[in-house]
Each structure stands twice: as structure tokens, then as C-alpha cells.
Design an enzyme around this catalytic site. Structure first.
Site, PDB file in Angstrom:
ATOM      1  N   HIS A 120     -27.624 -98.063 -39.297  1.00  0.00           N
ATOM      2  CA  HIS A 120     -29.066 -98.020 -39.596  1.00  0.00           C
ATOM      3  C   HIS A 120     -29.389 -98.217 -41.080  1.00  0.00           C
ATOM      4  O   HIS A 120     -30.530 -98.012 -41.499  1.00  0.00           O
ATOM      5  CB  HIS A 120     -29.660 -96.684 -39.125  1.00  0.00           C
ATOM      6  CG  HIS A 120     -29.679 -96.537 -37.635  1.00  0.00           C
ATOM      7  ND1 HIS A 120     -30.411 -97.365 -36.817  1.00  0.00           N
ATOM      8  CD2 HIS A 120     -29.036 -95.669 -36.813  1.00  0.00           C
ATOM      9  CE1 HIS A 120     -30.228 -97.005 -35.550  1.00  0.00           C
ATOM     10  NE2 HIS A 120     -29.389 -95.983 -35.522  1.00  0.00           N
TER      11      HIS A 120
ATOM     12  N   ASN B 116     -30.059 -92.024 -41.382  1.00  0.00           N
ATOM     13  CA  ASN B 116     -31.146 -91.566 -40.493  1.00  0.00           C
ATOM     14  C   ASN B 116     -32.153 -90.680 -41.213  1.00  0.00           C
ATOM     15  O   ASN B 116     -32.904 -89.929 -40.589  1.00  0.00           O
ATOM     16  CB  ASN B 116     -30.579 -90.771 -39.307  1.00  0.00           C
ATOM     17  CG  ASN B 116     -29.464 -91.475 -38.592  1.00  0.00           C
ATOM     18  OD1 ASN B 116     -28.320 -91.036 -38.644  1.00  0.00           O
ATOM     19  ND2 ASN B 116     -29.779 -92.578 -37.942  1.00  0.00           N
TER      20      ASN B 116
ATOM     21  N   HIS C  64     -21.799 -90.741 -37.563  1.00  0.00           N
ATOM     22  CA  HIS C  64     -22.503 -91.559 -36.558  1.00  0.00           C
ATOM     23  C   HIS C  64     -22.744 -90.850 -35.228  1.00  0.00           C
ATOM     24  O   HIS C  64     -23.807 -91.027 -34.656  1.00  0.00           O
ATOM     25  CB  HIS C  64     -21.794 -92.899 -36.290  1.00  0.00           C
ATOM     26  CG  HIS C  64     -22.444 -93.711 -35.197  1.00  0.00           C
ATOM     27  ND1 HIS C  64     -23.665 -94.336 -35.369  1.00  0.00           N
ATOM     28  CD2 HIS C  64     -22.062 -93.976 -33.912  1.00  0.00           C
ATOM     29  CE1 HIS C  64     -23.989 -94.972 -34.235  1.00  0.00           C
ATOM     30  NE2 HIS C  64     -23.048 -94.759 -33.340  1.00  0.00           N
TER      31      HIS C  64
HETATM   32 FE   LIG Z   1     -26.565 -91.527 -37.569  1.00  0.00          FE
HETATM   33 FE   LIG Z   2     -25.098 -94.540 -36.992  1.00  0.00          FE
END
Ligand SMILES: [Fe+2]
Ligand SMILES: [Fe+2]
Length: 276
Positions: A75, A47, A182
Site C-alpha cells: 500500500h 496503512n 503485512h
Molecule cells: Fe498492512
Molecule cells: Fe500490506
């Protein structure tokens, strides 16, 4: 000959979210490395670029700041410009992504005679379609052990706490550490069981007063009006830096603690792992 004092100290930073995350990591990393004598810094970068993915520019920014290896998650591939660099840089994506896709799921860090295998694994619940994380990790760990690697660390990127606990049950005593990422919210269940350090989630580095690192307006609209606007990083926020530190000797973690810092304030030990 096994050196009885062979010892590695690892710092693992969970999801770094956007520019506030990069800035707070940059601010504290030098001190972390020097004051706490860390051999390797590993960070989850899924992220890092405005909340979604990791550009090569932002990856390099983290390497310059003192990160040795970047892990990922659901991601990992959000910013497509990273794809051609995944084979050349110490950046990994979940090992249970299809074998045919970009990048690699594990990486070996080396310091003198000591090697540390870092594996990135993604959970099943509420995640994109991927291989069974449990059967996959068992075969990867087995192969690394056959190759003579004794120090193994797993970033388990998963939503469900029970999946994370299941991984601990499967690999207790076989790997040095399993750190969850996460959810972006740190949990206080740090334990060392038969030499395996475990925490359900390390928690994010970035804005701590929004919604898992993001601005609160869009998630509130989603929740109350069923109106999906894109998520954004707050312009201004209270920042947190958090990392778990653990010491590995001959494949087992002997000691672990968590460090936190708020904005530019001093690092402090917030928790120590319970030895079971
Ligand atoms: Fe994340
Ligand atoms: Fe994630």
C-alpha cells in the site's frame, strides 16, 4: 578500530493502521524511547492514512512523535501525495518495486559511528507484480556489505509464512534482523538464530478488536454476500500498541523482546526471543 561495546537498540513497530494506530503510537513512543533507551524507532506506515497508504501529513505526525524511519509495502503508493517526498524523507518502499519507480528501497540510519541499513522487501504470494524478492535481497545485502555496512535490518512485508521462513534460511547469520509485516497479526515465534533476529509478523498497532485493524461490517458482507463495500477504520475500538525491540552488536542481534500496551495502559514485555 571496532568498539567492542558498539551497540544499537532498535524498536520496530509493525503496520500502524489508521488514526487509532497513530494515536496509540503517539501515546507510547515517548515512554518507549526514554524508558527503554531506544536508538532508532522504525515503523511500517503503509496503512497509516485511514488504512491505505501514507500521506505526507501523517508521515510528519509520526516523525514528530519520534519515529525515525517509515517502511512500506503493497500500500506504499496508495496516497499519491507522498510520491514527490519519497526522495527527500526517511520513507522507504519495497526494494523489489521496479527500479524505475518512485522512492528507494533502503535507507541508512546513523548514530555516531554506527550505521544501520534498513531494507523494505515485499513478498510474492498474493502481492502486486514485483521483482523476485529472494534474488533481489541477496544482491542488495551483498552490495551493502561490500560498502562496509555491517548492521542490516529487513522489514519483510509478505503474506505467506513460508516465504518469511525462507528468507530467514537464506540470510541466517548475514543480517541482524528480519521482521515480518503485512498480515497485521503478531506471531509468537521470535527467535535469534546465529545473530539474526526473526519474527514472522510483528502485528499491527491500532484497533485490535476489528478485522486486521478495520471495521468488521464490510469484510462480513464480502464474505457472506459477495458484496464489496469499502473498508473503514472503526470509530471506536480497543487499541493495541506492539513493537519488537532488539539489540545489535557488530551486525548480530544479541537480545530481543516484544513490548505491548493496551489503549493508554502501561507497556509490558509480552515475549522474549529464544536464542538458538
Ligand atoms: Fe498492512
Ligand atoms: Fe500490506
Amino acid at each position: 578500530v571496532i568498539n567492542p561495546s558498539a551497540h544499537l537498540r532498535i524498536a520496530f513497530i509493525g503496520d500502524i493502521v489508521g488514526k487509532p494506530g497513530r494515536n496509540v503510537v503517539k501515546h507510547h513512543l515517548h515512554k518507549l524511547r526514554s524508558e527503554y533507551n531506544v536508538d532508532f524507532v522504525i515503523a511500517n506506515g503503509e496503512n497509516i492514512s485511514h488504512g491505505f497508504g501514507c500521506t505526507i501529513k501523517n508521515a510528519n505526525e509520526m516523525f514528530e512523535a519520534g519515529v525515525d524511519l517509515i517502511t512500506g509495502g503493497n500500500h506504499s503508493f496508495d496516497k499519491k501525495d507522498i510520491l514527490p517526498f519519497l526522495d527527500k524523507y526517511p520513507i522507504i518502499r519495497p526494494v523489489n518495486f521496479p527500479d524505475e519507480t518512485y522512492g528507494k528501497g533502503w535507507y541508512i540510519l546513523e548514530k555516531e559511528d554506527e550505521k544501520l541499513a534498513v531494507i523494505n522487501l515485499m513478498g510474492f504470494f498474493s502481492m502486486p507484480l514485483c521483482d523476485n524478492p529472494f534474488t533481489k535481497i541477496l544482491s542488495v545485502v551483498k552490495k551493502l556489505k561490500e560498502d562496509g555496512i555491517k548492521n542490516i535490518f529487513i522489514d519483510f512485508h509478505a503474506e505467506a509464512t513460508a516465504e518469511k521462513r525462507t528468507l530467514l534460511s537464506l540470510l541466517r547469520g548475514q543480517v541482524a534482523a528480519i521482521c515480518g509485516t503485512h498480515t497485521h497479526i503478531g506471531t509468537d515465534d521470535m527467535v535469534i538464530e546465529d545473530g539474526t533476529f526473526y519474527v514472522t509478523d510483528v502485528g499491527l498497532s491500532g484497533c485490535m478488536d476489528g478485522i486486521i485493524g478495520m471495521e468488521e461490517k464490510a469484510p462480513i458482507k464480502r464474505s457472506t454476500l459477495c458484496l464489496h463495500e469499502s473498508l473503514d477504520i472503526p470509530k471506536k475500538c480497543k487499541k493495541i500498541f506492539q513493537t519488537v525491540v532488539f539489540d545489535i552488536e557488530n551486525g548480530k542481534t544479541t537480545k530481543s523482546f516484544k513490548l505491548k500496551a493496551l489503549d493508554e495502559q502501561a507497556l509490558f514485555v509480552s515475549q522474549e526471543a529464544i536464542l538458538l
